[in-house]
Design a protein around this motif. Structure first.
Motif: not given
Length: 388
Positions: A34-38
């Motif tokens: 899962l991507i938290a933020l970029i």
């Protein structure tokens, strides 16, 4: 990319800056979980395409500040920069600014303003060249145009028919002046077209700000560009003031308590606030009274302007983030005609000139306070008419 829990390096991938490359990158990042933020560096320059793609995919993005030179002693490469950006996004996600979306009307305004700014500089350069050539021109040319200036000089020069430039020095000078004058005219026409398009866009995006005294089309457009298409990313009026370089910086020492000018921030936005302050100082009674109080308290002219810009930044934040509906003006002329009133009568009652009332009715110059007072007066006239 880095692991959210431990900060361990998970992997890196180099892709072309194309939609296919962005899709490959998103798939690569998603494969780890899962991507938290970029974090993206340069979301409004070289990273704009990637930022737009990720925003459309629903990924949380943060603007990563370019590292200082002292932090690059270990070298520089794309993987090193990518891991540095990921480390910054992982360490302080809440402190990093939210990236601009750059996908709405404000982005349209930004590109038009960029073209307008270059056209203005080119027109000024052309005018300076004309002035310089006239100073050193042969006597026959200089005396012919010595009594002319401004737009009239440009029009006359553009209409001249000098001989071939290869014949004589006066002919070559005349050809140069005519070409510069026609360039000046073409740039003026271009700027006029851009201003018309900007007025339409700014009226659509920020009608309430445009209707507030002191804010013009260009100053409003400049502040909109600074805030972006998603002004809600500015969490407080202090954040906009800091972004515009209008937040005073403490400069106290010993028993002296003072603040100094903030030379950081967006200088174009700071210029916009400065222009609004100058307009209000010359036209707004409340601003004049406020400036007089500050002057009486010992503030210098620079201090007064600094205080005014800070107050205007506070108002601008509310107009950008919590805009109120613009007043309706499309029926003002009809209401005036129904009551048999003239522009001169309306202007006399409201303490302005007929041209301002006409501009308000046609929507070419919005003014919230004037529109409200005008409607109230028209309603009063209706009451008097019915009573009669």
């Amino acid at each position: 990319m880095l692991a959210a829990g431990t900060g361990a390096r998970l992997g890196d991938l180099e892709v072309p800056a194309t939609p296919d490359g962005y899709e490959r990158l998103l798939g690569f990042v998603s494969s780890f979980g899962l991507i938290a933020l970029i974090g993206v560096e340069g979301t409004n320059s070289y990273g704009a395409g990637l930022a737009r793609f990720l925003a459309a995919a629903g990924v949380a993005i943060r603007e990563v500040i370019r590292p200082k030179r002292s932090q690059r002693r270990r070298g520089k490469s794309d993987p090193i920069d990518a891991y540095a950006a990921a480390s910054q996004a992982l360490a302080e996600p809440e402190a990093l600014p939210v990236a601009k979306t750059a996908d709405g009307s404000v982005e349209q305004i930004r590109v038009l303003m960029a073209v307008r700014r270059s056209a203005m500089k080119a027109r000024v350069a052309a005018h300076r060249q004309i002035t310089s050539l006239l100073v050193t021109a042969p006597d026959t040319v200089r005396t012919r145009f010595a009594h002319l200036d401004g737009d009239h000089l440009i029009d006359i020069l553009a209409a001249t028919r000098p001989g071939p430039a290869a014949d004589t020095v006066p002919a070559a000078t005349g050809q140069a002046l005519r070409r510069l004058a026609r360039r000046h005219q073409a740039l003026t026409e271009e700027i006029t077209e851009i201003d018309t398009e900007l007025r339409t866009l700014v009226t659509r995006v920020a009608p309430a700000m445009l209707a507030t005294p002191g804010f013009g089309v260009i100053t409003t457009a400049t502040l909109l560009i600074t805030a972006g298409d998603n002004p809600d990313r500015l969490h407080s009026e202090a954040s906009l003031a800091a972004l515009c370089g209008a937040a005073p910086i403490p400069a106290s020492s010993g028993k002296t308590t003072r603040h100094r000018l903030n030379r950081g921030g967006d200088r174009q936005a700071n210029w916009a606030l400065h222009q609004v302050a100058l307009v209000r100082l010359s036209t707004d009674p409340r601003t004049k009274a406020y400036a007089a109080r500050l002057t009486a308290a010992g503030k210098s002219k620079k201090d007064v302007l600094r205080c005014l810009k800070r107050a205007i930044a506070r108002q601008a934040w509310h107009l950008l983030v919590h805009p109120s509906p613009a007043p309706r003006i499309d029926d003002l002329r009809t209401l005036r005609h129904e009551r048999g009133l003239t522009l001169a009568q309306a202007a006399e009652h409201l303490g302005t000139v007929a041209a301002r009332i006409s501009e308000l009715e046609r929507g070419t110059r919005l003014n919230l306070a004037l529109a409200t007072a005008y409607r109230e007066w028209l309603n009063t006239q209706q009451t008097l008419s019915l009573a009669a």
